[in-house]
Design a protein around this motif. Structure first.
Motif, PDB file in Angstrom:
ATOM      1  N   ASP A  59       0.830  -1.204   0.000  1.00  0.00           N
ATOM      2  CA  ASP A  59       0.000   0.000   0.000  1.00  0.00           C
ATOM      3  C   ASP A  59       0.867   1.257   0.000  1.00  0.00           C
ATOM      4  OD1 ASP A  59      -2.258  -1.592   0.050  1.00  0.00           O
ATOM      5  OD2 ASP A  59      -2.623  -1.337   2.202  1.00  0.00           O
ATOM      6  N   ALA A  60       1.958   1.223   0.764  1.00  0.00           N
ATOM      7  CA  ALA A  60       2.851   2.382   0.829  1.00  0.00           C
ATOM      8  C   ALA A  60       3.576   2.611  -0.490  1.00  0.00           C
ATOM      9  CB  ALA A  60       3.854   2.196   1.969  1.00  0.00           C
ATOM     10  N   VAL A  93       4.344   6.625  -0.458  1.00  0.00           N
ATOM     11  CA  VAL A  93       5.027   6.783   0.828  1.00  0.00           C
ATOM     12  C   VAL A  93       6.428   6.175   0.752  1.00  0.00           C
ATOM     13  CG1 VAL A  93       4.993   6.079   3.262  1.00  0.00           C
ATOM     14  CG2 VAL A  93       2.895   6.893   2.160  1.00  0.00           C
ATOM     15  N   LEU A  94       6.537   5.020   0.106  1.00  0.00           N
ATOM     16  CA  LEU A  94       7.821   4.403  -0.198  1.00  0.00           C
ATOM     17  C   LEU A  94       8.095   4.606  -1.684  1.00  0.00           C
ATOM     18  CD1 LEU A  94       7.506   1.009   1.743  1.00  0.00           C
ATOM     19  CD2 LEU A  94       8.385   3.194   2.578  1.00  0.00           C
ATOM     20  N   GLY A 104       0.057  -8.205 -12.310  1.00  0.00           N
ATOM     21  CA  GLY A 104      -0.689  -6.959 -12.399  1.00  0.00           C
ATOM     22  C   GLY A 104      -0.781  -6.138 -11.139  1.00  0.00           C
ATOM     23  N   ARG A 105       0.036  -6.404 -10.152  1.00  0.00           N
ATOM     24  CA  ARG A 105      -0.038  -5.650  -8.898  1.00  0.00           C
ATOM     25  C   ARG A 105       0.700  -4.322  -9.052  1.00  0.00           C
ATOM     26  NH1 ARG A 105       0.438  -8.405  -2.954  1.00  0.00           N
ATOM     27  NH2 ARG A 105      -0.511  -6.665  -1.807  1.00  0.00           N
ATOM     28  N   LEU A 106      -0.002  -3.247  -9.139  1.00  0.00           N
ATOM     29  CA  LEU A 106       0.484  -1.871  -9.324  1.00  0.00           C
ATOM     30  C   LEU A 106       0.890  -1.565 -10.760  1.00  0.00           C
ATOM     31  CD1 LEU A 106       2.570  -1.134  -6.085  1.00  0.00           C
ATOM     32  CD2 LEU A 106       0.088  -1.185  -6.401  1.00  0.00           C
TER      33      LEU A 106
END
Length: 476
Positions: A302-303, A308-309, A360-362
Protein backbone atom coordinates in the motif's frame (compact mmCIF):
# COMPACT_ATOMS: atom_id res chain seq x y z
CA UNK A 1 23.06 6.74 -39.27
CA UNK A 2 22.23 5.31 -35.82
CA UNK A 3 24.57 2.85 -34.17
CA UNK A 4 21.66 0.62 -33.15
CA UNK A 5 17.91 0.29 -33.63
CA UNK A 6 15.87 -1.74 -31.13
CA UNK A 7 12.82 -2.60 -33.21
CA UNK A 8 9.32 -3.88 -32.68
CA UNK A 9 9.17 -3.96 -28.88
CA UNK A 10 6.56 -2.74 -26.43
CA UNK A 11 8.32 0.07 -24.57
CA UNK A 12 7.39 0.77 -20.95
CA UNK A 13 8.71 3.70 -18.93
CA UNK A 14 7.56 5.20 -15.65
CA UNK A 15 5.29 7.64 -17.50
CA UNK A 16 4.10 5.96 -20.71
CA UNK A 17 3.98 2.73 -22.67
CA UNK A 18 3.48 1.81 -26.29
CA UNK A 19 4.93 0.03 -29.30
CA UNK A 20 7.99 1.90 -30.52
CA UNK A 21 11.52 1.58 -31.87
CA UNK A 22 14.51 2.99 -30.01
CA UNK A 23 17.56 4.51 -31.70
CA UNK A 24 20.94 4.47 -29.96
CA UNK A 25 24.15 6.31 -30.86
CA UNK A 26 27.35 6.62 -28.82
CA UNK A 27 25.79 4.64 -25.99
CA UNK A 28 22.80 6.92 -25.51
CA UNK A 29 19.18 6.94 -26.64
CA UNK A 30 18.74 9.42 -29.50
CA UNK A 31 15.17 8.84 -30.65
CA UNK A 32 11.99 6.89 -29.86
CA UNK A 33 9.21 6.26 -32.37
CA UNK A 34 8.82 4.66 -35.79
CA UNK A 35 10.61 4.96 -39.10
CA UNK A 36 13.73 6.20 -37.36
CA UNK A 37 16.02 5.67 -40.33
CA UNK A 38 19.05 3.51 -41.04
CA UNK A 39 21.29 1.93 -38.41
CA UNK A 40 24.52 -0.02 -38.33
CA UNK A 41 22.93 -2.74 -36.19
CA UNK A 42 19.36 -3.84 -35.52
CA UNK A 43 17.98 -5.71 -32.53
CA UNK A 44 14.68 -7.53 -32.87
CA UNK A 45 12.47 -6.83 -29.84
CA UNK A 46 9.24 -8.36 -31.14
CA UNK A 47 7.26 -10.13 -28.38
CA UNK A 48 9.43 -8.40 -25.78
CA UNK A 49 8.68 -5.72 -23.19
CA UNK A 50 11.40 -3.09 -23.39
CA UNK A 51 12.24 -1.31 -20.12
CA UNK A 52 15.06 0.70 -18.56
CA UNK A 53 17.77 -1.36 -16.92
CA UNK A 54 17.34 -1.75 -13.20
CA UNK A 55 18.99 0.69 -10.80
CA UNK A 56 19.73 -1.01 -7.47
CA UNK A 57 20.70 1.59 -4.88
CA UNK A 58 21.36 -0.70 -1.91
CA UNK A 59 24.07 -3.33 -2.46
CA UNK A 60 26.88 -4.57 -0.23
CA UNK A 61 29.75 -5.60 -2.50
CA UNK A 62 33.31 -6.69 -1.61
CA UNK A 63 32.61 -5.17 1.79
CA UNK A 64 33.96 -5.97 5.22
CA UNK A 65 31.14 -6.07 7.75
CA UNK A 66 31.21 -4.31 11.10
CA UNK A 67 32.16 -7.68 12.59
CA UNK A 68 35.19 -7.89 10.28
CA UNK A 69 33.77 -10.48 7.88
CA UNK A 70 34.27 -10.08 4.12
CA UNK A 71 31.13 -10.82 2.16
CA UNK A 72 31.06 -13.36 -0.65
CA UNK A 73 30.97 -11.14 -3.73
CA UNK A 74 33.62 -9.20 -5.58
CA UNK A 75 32.56 -6.38 -7.87
CA UNK A 76 32.95 -8.80 -10.75
CA UNK A 77 30.70 -11.52 -9.34
CA UNK A 78 28.11 -9.09 -7.96
CA UNK A 79 27.73 -7.15 -11.20
CA UNK A 80 27.70 -10.37 -13.20
CA UNK A 81 24.76 -11.44 -11.08
CA UNK A 82 23.13 -8.03 -11.47
CA UNK A 83 23.21 -8.31 -15.27
CA UNK A 84 21.64 -11.76 -15.22
CA UNK A 85 18.76 -10.21 -13.27
CA UNK A 86 18.36 -7.16 -15.51
CA UNK A 87 20.12 -4.59 -13.32
CA UNK A 88 22.52 -2.26 -15.13
CA UNK A 89 23.50 0.21 -12.39
CA UNK A 90 24.30 -0.33 -8.71
CA UNK A 91 25.05 1.86 -5.73
CA UNK A 92 27.14 -0.05 -3.20
CA UNK A 93 28.93 0.99 -0.02
CA UNK A 94 32.33 2.36 0.86
CA UNK A 95 32.34 1.18 4.45
CA UNK A 96 34.39 3.19 6.92
CA UNK A 97 35.33 1.48 10.17
CA UNK A 98 36.46 3.39 13.27
CA UNK A 99 40.04 4.63 12.97
CA UNK A 100 39.97 4.78 9.16
CA UNK A 101 40.23 7.93 7.08
CA UNK A 102 37.10 8.35 5.01
CA UNK A 103 39.11 9.49 1.99
CA UNK A 104 41.24 6.34 2.04
CA UNK A 105 38.19 4.11 2.41
CA UNK A 106 36.41 5.60 -0.60
CA UNK A 107 39.55 5.50 -2.74
CA UNK A 108 40.08 1.84 -1.88
CA UNK A 109 36.53 0.84 -2.82
CA UNK A 110 36.73 2.83 -6.05
CA UNK A 111 39.87 0.91 -6.98
CA UNK A 112 38.13 -2.43 -6.36
CA UNK A 113 35.18 -1.44 -8.52
CA UNK A 114 37.38 -0.03 -11.29
CA UNK A 115 39.11 -3.40 -11.51
CA UNK A 116 36.06 -5.65 -11.36
CA UNK A 117 32.72 -3.98 -12.12
CA UNK A 118 30.96 -4.97 -15.34
CA UNK A 119 28.38 -2.18 -15.02
CA UNK A 120 28.19 1.45 -13.96
CA UNK A 121 28.20 2.17 -10.26
CA UNK A 122 28.25 4.74 -7.49
CA UNK A 123 28.87 4.64 -3.74
CA UNK A 124 27.20 5.45 -0.46
CA UNK A 125 29.77 6.44 2.16
CA UNK A 126 29.22 4.56 5.42
CA UNK A 127 30.34 7.03 8.09
CA UNK A 128 31.21 5.51 11.46
CA UNK A 129 34.01 7.83 12.65
CA UNK A 130 33.82 11.63 12.43
CA UNK A 131 37.00 12.28 14.39
CA UNK A 132 40.03 14.12 13.06
CA UNK A 133 39.60 15.42 9.53
CA UNK A 134 36.86 12.96 8.50
CA UNK A 135 34.03 15.41 9.10
CA UNK A 136 35.78 18.70 8.45
CA UNK A 137 37.80 17.83 5.34
CA UNK A 138 37.16 14.39 3.88
CA UNK A 139 33.37 14.41 3.89
CA UNK A 140 32.91 17.84 2.23
CA UNK A 141 35.58 17.06 -0.38
CA UNK A 142 34.07 13.68 -1.24
CA UNK A 143 30.60 15.17 -1.54
CA UNK A 144 31.99 17.77 -3.94
CA UNK A 145 33.42 14.91 -6.04
CA UNK A 146 29.96 13.39 -6.46
CA UNK A 147 29.73 11.02 -3.51
CA UNK A 148 26.49 12.63 -2.43
CA UNK A 149 25.06 9.78 -0.35
CA UNK A 150 25.98 9.01 3.25
CA UNK A 151 24.93 5.92 5.21
CA UNK A 152 24.59 5.91 8.99
CA UNK A 153 23.84 3.02 11.33
CA UNK A 154 22.00 3.52 14.61
CA UNK A 155 22.93 -0.01 15.73
CA UNK A 156 25.85 -2.50 15.53
CA UNK A 157 28.88 -1.99 17.76
CA UNK A 158 31.58 -1.16 15.24
CA UNK A 159 29.68 1.21 12.97
CA UNK A 160 26.85 2.91 14.85
CA UNK A 161 26.95 6.63 15.56
CA UNK A 162 25.61 8.32 18.68
CA UNK A 163 22.89 10.92 18.28
CA UNK A 164 25.18 13.94 18.59
CA UNK A 165 27.48 12.59 15.89
CA UNK A 166 24.47 11.87 13.68
CA UNK A 167 23.43 15.51 13.99
CA UNK A 168 26.95 16.59 13.03
CA UNK A 169 26.79 14.50 9.87
CA UNK A 170 23.30 15.74 9.02
CA UNK A 171 24.50 19.34 9.36
CA UNK A 172 27.54 18.73 7.17
CA UNK A 173 25.34 17.08 4.53
CA UNK A 174 23.00 20.05 4.66
CA UNK A 175 25.86 22.47 4.11
CA UNK A 176 27.40 20.56 1.20
CA UNK A 177 24.43 18.96 -0.58
CA UNK A 178 24.07 15.25 0.16
CA UNK A 179 21.39 12.73 1.12
CA UNK A 180 21.80 10.88 4.43
CA UNK A 181 20.54 7.29 4.51
CA UNK A 182 19.84 5.28 7.65
CA UNK A 183 19.80 1.75 8.89
CA UNK A 184 17.47 2.79 11.70
CA UNK A 185 16.90 0.35 14.56
CA UNK A 186 17.10 1.04 18.29
CA UNK A 187 20.33 -0.51 19.56
CA UNK A 188 19.21 -0.85 23.18
CA UNK A 189 16.05 -2.75 22.33
CA UNK A 190 17.98 -5.18 20.14
CA UNK A 191 20.65 -5.73 22.79
CA UNK A 192 18.05 -6.28 25.51
CA UNK A 193 16.02 -8.77 23.48
CA UNK A 194 19.15 -10.61 22.31
CA UNK A 195 20.40 -11.00 25.87
CA UNK A 196 17.05 -12.34 27.08
CA UNK A 197 16.82 -14.84 24.24
CA UNK A 198 20.36 -16.13 24.73
CA UNK A 199 19.96 -16.34 28.52
CA UNK A 200 16.82 -18.45 28.05
CA UNK A 201 18.56 -20.88 25.68
CA UNK A 202 16.80 -19.67 22.54
CA UNK A 203 19.96 -19.47 20.46
CA UNK A 204 19.04 -21.06 17.12
CA UNK A 205 18.80 -19.10 13.89
CA UNK A 206 14.99 -19.26 13.97
CA UNK A 207 14.95 -16.92 16.98
CA UNK A 208 16.66 -14.09 15.13
CA UNK A 209 13.41 -12.25 14.24
CA UNK A 210 12.51 -11.98 17.93
CA UNK A 211 15.80 -10.22 18.62
CA UNK A 212 14.83 -7.31 16.36
CA UNK A 213 11.44 -6.28 17.72
CA UNK A 214 9.12 -4.09 15.71
CA UNK A 215 9.54 -1.35 18.29
CA UNK A 216 13.26 -1.13 17.49
CA UNK A 217 12.47 -0.11 13.92
CA UNK A 218 9.60 2.20 14.84
CA UNK A 219 11.51 4.12 17.51
CA UNK A 220 14.63 4.67 15.44
CA UNK A 221 12.70 5.66 12.31
CA UNK A 222 10.75 8.19 14.32
CA UNK A 223 13.88 9.60 15.92
CA UNK A 224 15.65 10.02 12.58
CA UNK A 225 12.56 11.75 11.16
CA UNK A 226 12.66 14.17 14.09
CA UNK A 227 16.36 14.81 13.44
CA UNK A 228 15.59 15.49 9.77
CA UNK A 229 12.77 17.82 10.76
CA UNK A 230 14.96 19.66 13.27
CA UNK A 231 17.92 20.13 10.92
CA UNK A 232 15.94 20.41 7.68
CA UNK A 233 18.31 17.88 6.15
CA UNK A 234 16.79 15.34 3.72
CA UNK A 235 17.10 11.68 4.67
CA UNK A 236 16.33 8.28 3.19
CA UNK A 237 15.21 5.45 5.46
CA UNK A 238 16.42 2.06 4.28
CA UNK A 239 14.58 -1.29 4.31
CA UNK A 240 11.24 -0.44 5.94
CA UNK A 241 9.83 -3.76 7.15
CA UNK A 242 6.73 -3.05 9.28
CA UNK A 243 3.33 -1.41 8.83
CA UNK A 244 4.14 0.83 11.79
CA UNK A 245 7.39 1.84 10.10
CA UNK A 246 5.55 2.78 6.92
CA UNK A 247 3.15 4.82 9.03
CA UNK A 248 6.04 6.68 10.68
CA UNK A 249 7.25 7.65 7.22
CA UNK A 250 3.77 8.67 6.06
CA UNK A 251 3.06 10.91 9.04
CA UNK A 252 6.51 12.53 8.81
CA UNK A 253 6.01 13.27 5.13
CA UNK A 254 2.56 14.70 5.85
CA UNK A 255 4.03 17.27 8.21
CA UNK A 256 6.69 18.29 5.72
CA UNK A 257 9.71 16.32 6.88
CA UNK A 258 12.17 15.83 3.97
CA UNK A 259 12.16 12.02 4.09
CA UNK A 260 12.03 9.31 1.43
CA UNK A 261 12.14 5.57 2.06
CA UNK A 262 12.53 2.14 0.51
CA UNK A 263 11.66 -1.48 1.11
CA UNK A 264 13.08 -4.74 -0.26
CA UNK A 265 11.76 -7.93 -1.88
CA UNK A 266 12.39 -10.07 1.19
CA UNK A 267 9.86 -7.96 3.11
CA UNK A 268 7.34 -8.14 0.26
CA UNK A 269 7.65 -11.87 -0.51
CA UNK A 270 8.96 -13.58 2.62
CA UNK A 271 7.52 -13.83 6.15
CA UNK A 272 9.11 -14.52 9.51
CA UNK A 273 7.63 -18.04 9.54
CA UNK A 274 10.14 -18.95 6.81
CA UNK A 275 12.82 -19.01 9.52
CA UNK A 276 11.04 -21.59 11.66
CA UNK A 277 13.58 -24.28 10.84
CA UNK A 278 15.67 -26.38 13.25
CA UNK A 279 19.30 -25.76 14.08
CA UNK A 280 21.21 -23.59 11.63
CA UNK A 281 18.89 -24.27 8.66
CA UNK A 282 17.45 -20.76 8.81
CA UNK A 283 20.86 -19.08 8.67
CA UNK A 284 20.60 -18.27 4.97
CA UNK A 285 17.44 -16.24 5.61
CA UNK A 286 18.77 -14.11 8.47
CA UNK A 287 18.69 -10.41 7.69
CA UNK A 288 18.13 -7.21 9.64
CA UNK A 289 15.54 -5.94 10.05
CA UNK A 290 14.02 -9.43 9.83
CA UNK A 291 11.10 -10.57 7.75
CA UNK A 292 7.73 -9.75 9.30
CA UNK A 293 4.05 -10.76 8.86
CA UNK A 294 1.43 -10.86 6.12
CA UNK A 295 -0.23 -7.64 7.33
CA UNK A 296 3.14 -5.88 7.12
CA UNK A 297 3.51 -7.02 3.51
CA UNK A 298 0.11 -5.57 2.64
CA UNK A 299 0.99 -2.29 4.34
CA UNK A 300 4.27 -2.08 2.40
CA UNK A 301 2.51 -2.70 -0.92
CA UNK A 302 0.00 0.00 0.00
CA UNK A 303 2.85 2.38 0.83
CA UNK A 304 4.46 1.69 -2.54
CA UNK A 305 1.14 2.33 -4.25
CA UNK A 306 0.56 5.68 -2.52
CA UNK A 307 4.13 6.94 -2.86
CA UNK A 308 5.03 6.78 0.83
CA UNK A 309 7.82 4.40 -0.20
CA UNK A 310 9.63 5.39 -3.39
CA UNK A 311 12.15 2.60 -4.05
CA UNK A 312 12.48 -1.18 -3.97
CA UNK A 313 16.13 -2.15 -3.57
CA UNK A 314 17.75 -5.55 -3.02
CA UNK A 315 19.88 -4.90 0.09
CA UNK A 316 22.15 -7.52 -1.49
CA UNK A 317 24.32 -8.76 1.40
CA UNK A 318 25.89 -12.06 0.33
CA UNK A 319 27.51 -14.56 2.70
CA UNK A 320 28.23 -18.19 1.93
CA UNK A 321 26.75 -20.97 4.04
CA UNK A 322 30.18 -22.07 5.25
CA UNK A 323 33.05 -21.04 7.51
CA UNK A 324 33.88 -18.06 5.29
CA UNK A 325 30.42 -16.59 5.74
CA UNK A 326 27.35 -17.41 7.79
CA UNK A 327 29.18 -20.02 9.86
CA UNK A 328 32.42 -18.15 10.51
CA UNK A 329 31.79 -18.77 14.23
CA UNK A 330 30.93 -22.43 13.74
CA UNK A 331 27.91 -24.38 12.48
CA UNK A 332 26.22 -24.16 15.90
CA UNK A 333 26.83 -20.47 16.48
CA UNK A 334 24.00 -18.56 18.19
CA UNK A 335 21.86 -16.38 15.95
CA UNK A 336 23.67 -13.20 16.98
CA UNK A 337 26.97 -14.60 15.65
CA UNK A 338 25.56 -15.46 12.22
CA UNK A 339 26.23 -12.90 9.48
CA UNK A 340 23.18 -10.87 8.50
CA UNK A 341 22.11 -10.69 4.88
CA UNK A 342 20.97 -12.55 1.77
CA UNK A 343 21.78 -12.43 -1.93
CA UNK A 344 19.29 -10.28 -3.83
CA UNK A 345 20.86 -8.45 -6.79
CA UNK A 346 19.82 -11.03 -9.36
CA UNK A 347 16.45 -11.73 -7.76
CA UNK A 348 15.02 -8.25 -7.23
CA UNK A 349 13.72 -7.51 -10.71
CA UNK A 350 12.36 -11.00 -11.61
CA UNK A 351 10.45 -11.15 -8.29
CA UNK A 352 9.04 -7.65 -8.75
CA UNK A 353 8.27 -8.17 -12.48
CA UNK A 354 6.33 -11.33 -11.66
CA UNK A 355 4.26 -9.56 -9.00
CA UNK A 356 3.80 -6.16 -10.65
CA UNK A 357 3.71 -6.93 -14.38
CA UNK A 358 2.79 -10.60 -14.80
CA UNK A 359 0.27 -10.60 -11.93
CA UNK A 360 -0.69 -6.96 -12.40
CA UNK A 361 -0.04 -5.65 -8.90
CA UNK A 362 0.48 -1.87 -9.32
CA UNK A 363 1.40 -2.34 -12.99
CA UNK A 364 4.34 -2.16 -15.36
CA UNK A 365 4.91 1.61 -15.24
CA UNK A 366 5.07 1.57 -11.43
CA UNK A 367 7.51 -1.34 -11.66
CA UNK A 368 9.83 0.79 -13.79
CA UNK A 369 9.50 3.73 -11.43
CA UNK A 370 10.25 1.80 -8.23
CA UNK A 371 13.15 -0.22 -9.62
CA UNK A 372 14.86 2.19 -12.02
CA UNK A 373 13.53 5.71 -12.51
CA UNK A 374 12.93 6.82 -8.93
CA UNK A 375 16.17 5.43 -7.45
CA UNK A 376 18.23 7.02 -10.22
CA UNK A 377 16.53 10.39 -9.71
CA UNK A 378 16.76 10.38 -5.91
CA UNK A 379 20.49 9.70 -5.94
CA UNK A 380 21.34 12.08 -8.75
CA UNK A 381 22.28 9.44 -11.34
CA UNK A 382 21.46 11.90 -14.07
CA UNK A 383 21.73 9.65 -17.16
CA UNK A 384 20.19 6.49 -15.70
CA UNK A 385 16.78 4.97 -15.13
CA UNK A 386 14.88 6.24 -18.18
CA UNK A 387 14.42 5.46 -21.86
CA UNK A 388 14.56 9.00 -23.17
CA UNK A 389 16.78 10.88 -25.61
CA UNK A 390 20.01 11.85 -23.89
CA UNK A 391 19.90 9.04 -21.34
CA UNK A 392 22.27 6.08 -21.33
CA UNK A 393 20.98 3.15 -23.38
CA UNK A 394 20.72 0.85 -20.37
CA UNK A 395 17.84 -1.24 -21.64
CA UNK A 396 16.33 -4.65 -20.87
CA UNK A 397 14.22 -6.78 -23.19
CA UNK A 398 11.91 -8.86 -21.02
CA UNK A 399 10.37 -12.13 -22.20
CA UNK A 400 6.96 -11.81 -20.51
CA UNK A 401 5.98 -15.45 -21.02
CA UNK A 402 9.07 -17.22 -19.77
CA UNK A 403 8.54 -19.11 -16.51
CA UNK A 404 11.50 -19.84 -14.27
CA UNK A 405 11.58 -21.92 -11.10
CA UNK A 406 14.48 -20.99 -8.87
CA UNK A 407 16.91 -23.75 -7.94
CA UNK A 408 18.95 -24.28 -4.81
CA UNK A 409 22.13 -22.77 -6.30
CA UNK A 410 21.34 -21.15 -9.63
CA UNK A 411 22.41 -17.53 -9.10
CA UNK A 412 25.45 -15.98 -10.76
CA UNK A 413 26.93 -14.38 -7.64
CA UNK A 414 29.42 -16.08 -5.34
CA UNK A 415 27.02 -16.87 -2.49
CA UNK A 416 26.21 -20.46 -3.37
CA UNK A 417 22.51 -20.56 -2.55
CA UNK A 418 19.18 -19.06 -3.59
CA UNK A 419 16.90 -17.98 -0.72
CA UNK A 420 13.87 -18.29 -3.02
CA UNK A 421 14.59 -21.86 -4.16
CA UNK A 422 11.39 -23.51 -5.40
CA UNK A 423 9.59 -20.25 -6.21
CA UNK A 424 8.37 -19.78 -9.80
CA UNK A 425 8.26 -16.41 -11.53
CA UNK A 426 6.82 -15.42 -14.90
CA UNK A 427 8.82 -12.91 -16.94
CA UNK A 428 12.57 -12.94 -17.45
CA UNK A 429 15.28 -10.52 -18.67
CA UNK A 430 16.15 -11.95 -22.07
CA UNK A 431 18.58 -9.32 -23.39
CA UNK A 432 20.41 -6.61 -21.45
CA UNK A 433 22.15 -3.53 -22.84
CA UNK A 434 24.55 -1.30 -20.95
CA UNK A 435 25.37 2.02 -22.63
CA UNK A 436 24.22 0.54 -25.92
CA UNK A 437 26.31 -2.62 -25.68
CA UNK A 438 24.52 -5.97 -25.62
CA UNK A 439 26.13 -7.38 -22.49
CA UNK A 440 23.74 -10.29 -21.93
CA UNK A 441 21.73 -12.26 -24.48
CA UNK A 442 19.82 -15.49 -23.81
CA UNK A 443 21.83 -16.05 -20.65
CA UNK A 444 25.22 -15.53 -22.31
CA UNK A 445 27.35 -12.79 -20.78
CA UNK A 446 29.50 -10.55 -22.99
CA UNK A 447 31.16 -8.06 -20.66
CA UNK A 448 34.64 -7.80 -19.20
CA UNK A 449 35.61 -6.82 -15.66
CA UNK A 450 36.37 -3.13 -15.45
CA UNK A 451 34.01 -1.96 -18.22
CA UNK A 452 31.75 -0.33 -15.62
CA UNK A 453 32.19 3.38 -14.91
CA UNK A 454 32.02 5.22 -11.60
CA UNK A 455 29.08 7.62 -11.64
CA UNK A 456 29.20 10.98 -9.91
CA UNK A 457 25.93 11.82 -8.20
CA UNK A 458 24.46 15.15 -9.20
CA UNK A 459 22.68 17.20 -6.57
CA UNK A 460 19.06 16.06 -6.83
CA UNK A 461 15.83 17.58 -5.58
CA UNK A 462 15.78 14.94 -2.86
CA UNK A 463 18.98 16.47 -1.45
CA UNK A 464 17.66 20.04 -1.06
CA UNK A 465 17.32 21.07 2.60
CA UNK A 466 14.37 22.79 4.22
CA UNK A 467 15.33 26.46 4.48
CA UNK A 468 13.65 27.42 7.74
CA UNK A 469 14.24 24.41 9.96
CA UNK A 470 14.44 24.81 13.76
CA UNK A 471 18.21 24.19 13.84
CA UNK A 472 18.77 27.13 11.47
CA UNK A 473 17.33 29.56 14.00
CA UNK A 474 20.44 29.67 16.15
CA UNK A 475 19.73 33.21 17.26
CA UNK A 476 16.07 32.55 18.12
Amino acid sequence: MHDLLIEGGHVVTATWSGDADIAVTDGRVTAIGSNLGPATRRLDARDRIVMPGGVDTHCHVEQISGAGLMNADTFETATRSALHGGTTTIVSFAAQHPGKRLRTVVDDYQALAARGALIDHAFHMIVSDISGENLTQDLPALIAEGHRSIKIFTTYDKVRLADEAILDVLWSAREHGALVCFHAENDGLIRWMTRRLLDSGRTEARFHPLSHPRAAEVEALGRMCLFAEFTGQPIMLFHISTREGAEVVRTAQARGVPVVAETCPHYLFMQEDALKLPGSAAAGLICSPPQRRADDQQALWDALDTGVLQVVSSDHAPYRLDSTGKFAHGPDAPFNRIANGMPGLELRLPLMFDAMVSQGRLGAQKFVDLTATAPAALFGLATKGRIEPGFDADIVLWDPSRRVTFGADDLHDATGYNPYAGRTVTGWPDTVLSRGDVVLAQGQLDALPGRGKRLAMARSGAMEPVADAPATRLDG
